[in-house]
Write an enzyme that holds these catalytic residues in place. Structure first.
Site, PDB file in Angstrom:
ATOM      1  N   LEU A  15      35.604   6.128   4.679  1.00 47.30           N
ATOM      2  CA  LEU A  15      35.093   5.733   5.991  1.00 47.30           C
ATOM      3  C   LEU A  15      36.111   6.057   7.078  1.00 47.30           C
ATOM      4  O   LEU A  15      35.738   6.464   8.186  1.00 47.30           O
ATOM      5  CB  LEU A  15      34.762   4.235   6.004  1.00 47.30           C
ATOM      6  CG  LEU A  15      34.254   3.694   7.345  1.00 47.30           C
ATOM      7  CD1 LEU A  15      32.948   4.370   7.746  1.00 47.30           C
ATOM      8  CD2 LEU A  15      34.073   2.184   7.288  1.00 47.30           C
ATOM      9  N   TYR A  16      37.387   5.878   6.781  1.00 48.47           N
ATOM     10  CA  TYR A  16      38.427   6.232   7.746  1.00 48.47           C
ATOM     11  C   TYR A  16      38.286   7.694   8.152  1.00 48.47           C
ATOM     12  O   TYR A  16      38.286   8.030   9.342  1.00 48.47           O
ATOM     13  CB  TYR A  16      39.810   5.981   7.143  1.00 48.47           C
ATOM     14  CG  TYR A  16      40.937   6.588   7.943  1.00 48.47           C
ATOM     15  CD1 TYR A  16      41.277   6.078   9.194  1.00 48.47           C
ATOM     16  CD2 TYR A  16      41.653   7.687   7.469  1.00 48.47           C
ATOM     17  CE1 TYR A  16      42.306   6.639   9.948  1.00 48.47           C
ATOM     18  CE2 TYR A  16      42.681   8.248   8.205  1.00 48.47           C
ATOM     19  CZ  TYR A  16      43.001   7.722   9.441  1.00 48.47           C
ATOM     20  OH  TYR A  16      44.004   8.292  10.185  1.00 48.47           O
TER      21      TYR A  16
END
Length: 430
Positions: free
Chosen positions: A241-242
């Site tokens: 997700l980062y």
């Protein structure tokens, strides 16, 4: 002089008791004898009420203006002093994430060469805020103000740009960390996407618009298996997700460049390390656990392959940031309107020499003179990638970026800082 109340209600006990009602009626009859008089009294009452509330509103606003942690006269003076340019052709730079690892180093470098710097940081607790406060103290000692606020505070951002016309913005504030995204995904959307949009909104409406350099990440290469990673490679397969929020940031930045004429440069950092670093990074946590006699966990990829990272020393990253700022070009809009095409660029900032994680541990053992307790496990599906490797030819061509340090040499400097900062002596670790 007697007041109206004294005239209506004499203070002498018992005097005119029987005539009080008659006296009151007579006074009221005189005051309200005509419609015109009633109308005038009504206007007087309205004006008095409005004046009353305006007065207290002024006092409240003024008190807040003079005493607020941001927005007061003294605060504005600090902003201007911090942003004062001390070299010919210098720039005034707003550095977001200034109390962070990279932000503090670049802020000091800018100040040292005579540029004006104002910092912004929210001092969140993703890792120990006391380290951020220590960096802030270091910046303060060099005349750099760090405003404590969140990027999503549109009022604060507007006030900053109202006080000062920044020539450049170095946007380094972000929610970092690949694995933490599985615990707190909302923090990544809040900081890396919403925060970026809030900043770009202010910049596109500024007159003049600043040039923007911001921190993307090597994580955008995701599941890419081609090495080394080049800016032209695919970045549409994020592994975390980062990484996805950083990829989204690049697309958002391109949109603001295209529509509003903002000059925007994205920097894809490759595993930055060094003094004053982030405690969540492997080299930092390995050092801490080795000194404390705790077991360190070393991950391996498919078929038992060691993970490898293109470790990049902080001084090289600083040089890359300065080079990007110096060659950023100008934004071509004002007040939210674009007058022509503006530069849009993305660069890798790495070391070009990936090092396997077990080798990193060997170097730390040598400098610490302590043997690590190792635990080897298979890499979980947490968003990590097996290796990173930067192709830096584009940055070399555009602004002469050339890393000059190696992991063996510079980890020694980090260890020396770590032992000093956390108060270790050689006796403590023997």
């Amino acid at each position: 002089m007697s007041s109206l109340e004294d005239e209506l209600f004499p203070s002498t006990p018992g005097k005119f008791k029987t005539d009080r009602t008659h006296i009151i009626n007579r006074h009221f009859h005189r005051c309200f004898a005509s419609t015109t008089t009633i109308f005038l009294w009504a206007l007087f009452f309205i004006a008095f009420t409005a004046s009353y509330f305006s007065f207290w509103s002024f006092l409240h606003t003024g008190n807040r203006y003079f005493k607020a942690s941001w927005g007061g006269i003294q605060w504005e003076k600090q902003i201007r002093n911090s942003a004062r340019i001390r070299r010919p052709g210098g720039m005034s730079v707003l550095v977001t994430g200034a109390a962070g690892f990279v932000g503090s180093h670049v802020s000091l470098a800018l100040k040292k060469r005579g540029d004006g710097v104002v910092g912004l940081d929210n001092f969140n607790n993703y890792y120990d805020p006391s380290l951020k406060k220590a960096r802030q103290s270091l910046l303060n000692s060099h005349g750099i103000l760090v405003v404590e606020a969140d990027l999503n505070n549109a009022g604060l951002l507007a006030k900053l740009f109202d006080v000062l016309a920044f020539t450049h913005v170095l946007h380094l504030a972000a929610q970092a960390g690949v694995r933490y995204a599985m615990e707190n995904p909302n923090s990544y959307v809040h900081s890396n996407i919403a925060g970026l949009v809030a900043l770009l909104e202010i910049c596109k409406s500024a007159d003049p618009q600043p040039a923007i350099v911001w921190a993307s990440s090597s994580s955008v290469y995701g599941l890419n298996e081609k090495a080394p990673f080049s800016e032209s490679d695919r970045t549409d397969r994020p592994a975390s997700l980062y990484a996805a929020t950083k990829k989204a940031g690049e697309e958002i930045a391109h949109t603001y460049n295209h529509i509003y004429g903002l000059s925007i440069t994205g920097l894809r950092f490759f595993t930055v390390y060094g003094p004053w670093g982030r405690p969540d990074m492997a080299y930092f946590s390995f050092t801490r656990n080795i000194l404390q006699g705790k077991t360190i966990t070393i991950y391996r990829g498919k078929n038992g392959a060691d993970l490898a990272r293109d470790f990049t020393y902080i001084d090289d990253i600083v040089r890359g940031c300065l080079g990007s700022l110096d060659t950023s070009g100008e934004s071509t809009g004002s007040g939210g309107k674009k007058w022509g095409p503006a530069p849009y660029r993305n660069f890798n900032l790495g070391n070009t020499s990936p090092v396997k994680v077990p080798t990193l541990v060997n170097i730390l053992e040598k400098h610490l003179k302590v043997k690590a307790k190792r635990k080897i496990v298979e890499m979980p599906g947490n968003g990590d990638v097996p290796f990173t490797h930067a192709n830096i030819s584009l940055a070399q061509r555009e602004f002469g970026y050339k890393p000059t340090t190696n992991l063996q040499t510079r980890l020694k400097k980090f260890v020396r800082w770590y032992l000093s900062y956390y108060g270790y002596t050689r006796k403590d670790i023997q």
